[in-house]
Write an enzyme that holds these catalytic residues in place. Sequence first.
Site, short mmCIF file in Angstrom:
data_model
loop_
_atom_site.label_atom_id
_atom_site.label_comp_id
_atom_site.label_asym_id
_atom_site.label_seq_id
_atom_site.Cartn_x
_atom_site.Cartn_y
_atom_site.Cartn_z
N MET A 220 7.84 4.68 5.90
CA MET A 220 8.11 3.32 5.45
C MET A 220 9.45 3.22 4.73
O MET A 220 10.15 2.22 4.83
CB MET A 220 6.98 2.80 4.57
CG MET A 220 5.66 2.64 5.31
SD MET A 220 5.77 1.64 6.82
CE MET A 220 6.34 0.08 6.16
N GLU A 221 9.82 4.28 4.02
CA GLU A 221 11.10 4.28 3.32
C GLU A 221 12.27 4.29 4.32
O GLU A 221 13.26 3.57 4.12
CB GLU A 221 11.18 5.47 2.37
CG GLU A 221 10.31 5.33 1.14
CD GLU A 221 8.80 5.45 1.37
OE1 GLU A 221 8.03 5.10 0.46
OE2 GLU A 221 8.37 5.91 2.46
N MET B 117 0.80 -1.23 0.00
CA MET B 117 0.00 0.00 0.00
C MET B 117 0.83 1.28 0.00
O MET B 117 0.30 2.37 0.13
CB MET B 117 -0.96 0.01 1.20
CG MET B 117 -1.92 -1.14 1.22
SD MET B 117 -2.88 -1.24 -0.29
CE MET B 117 -3.50 -2.91 -0.14
N CYS B 118 2.14 1.15 -0.14
CA CYS B 118 3.01 2.34 -0.20
C CYS B 118 2.97 2.96 -1.59
O CYS B 118 3.05 2.25 -2.60
CB CYS B 118 4.45 1.97 0.13
SG CYS B 118 4.74 1.73 1.87
N HIS B 119 2.86 4.28 -1.62
CA HIS B 119 2.92 5.00 -2.88
C HIS B 119 4.37 5.08 -3.36
O HIS B 119 5.28 5.28 -2.54
CB HIS B 119 2.39 6.43 -2.71
CG HIS B 119 0.94 6.50 -2.42
ND1 HIS B 119 0.42 6.33 -1.17
CD2 HIS B 119 -0.12 6.70 -3.26
CE1 HIS B 119 -0.90 6.44 -1.22
NE2 HIS B 119 -1.25 6.67 -2.47
N ASP C 293 23.72 -10.78 6.03
CA ASP C 293 24.14 -11.57 4.87
C ASP C 293 25.65 -11.59 4.72
O ASP C 293 26.25 -12.63 4.45
CB ASP C 293 23.50 -11.02 3.60
CG ASP C 293 23.95 -11.77 2.37
OD1 ASP C 293 23.76 -13.01 2.32
OD2 ASP C 293 24.52 -11.14 1.45
#
Length: 160
Positions: free
Chosen positions: A112-113, A74-76, A127
């Site tokens: 969110m970014e 749902m992120c633009h 990793d």
Amino acid sequence: MSLTHMNELGYAKMVSVEEKKDTLRIARAIGEIVVSAETFERVKTGGIKKGDVLTVAQVAGIIGAKRTSDIIPMCHPLNLTGVDLKFNMMDETNTIQITAIAKVIGKTGVEMEALTAVSVAALTIYDMCKAIDKEMVIQNIYLAEKTGGKSGHYLRTKEN
């Protein structure tokens, strides 16, 4: 408070933002990865065979921020104006603290970014070091601060 990501039938939707004003929006997120003493020392001294861990994690975090809308449904998609990551080597706990700041001039925030940047940087450290340390722990990822938009300034007050 109603959920904004649901349509009238109860299905998920991407929120419409065309009525919002473009403003400068900044978000700062923080997270940690705890590693063994050996791994910590090797990251600090460049002793990881895959390369400079923090440089690679820096680039990966930036890429993660830029690709957030590809992995969070749902992120633009945003035209980010800046992303930066900083790493704080906490000797007493063998912890690498990651701070990401994301910026945009737009109609929706960059929380969110920033969170994705921290998460991807931590996963990259994992990793690159997993061959010598399988007990690393990624923890305490949170939004520390955001500015801009209708809700204004938010500063986390709760300590982890």
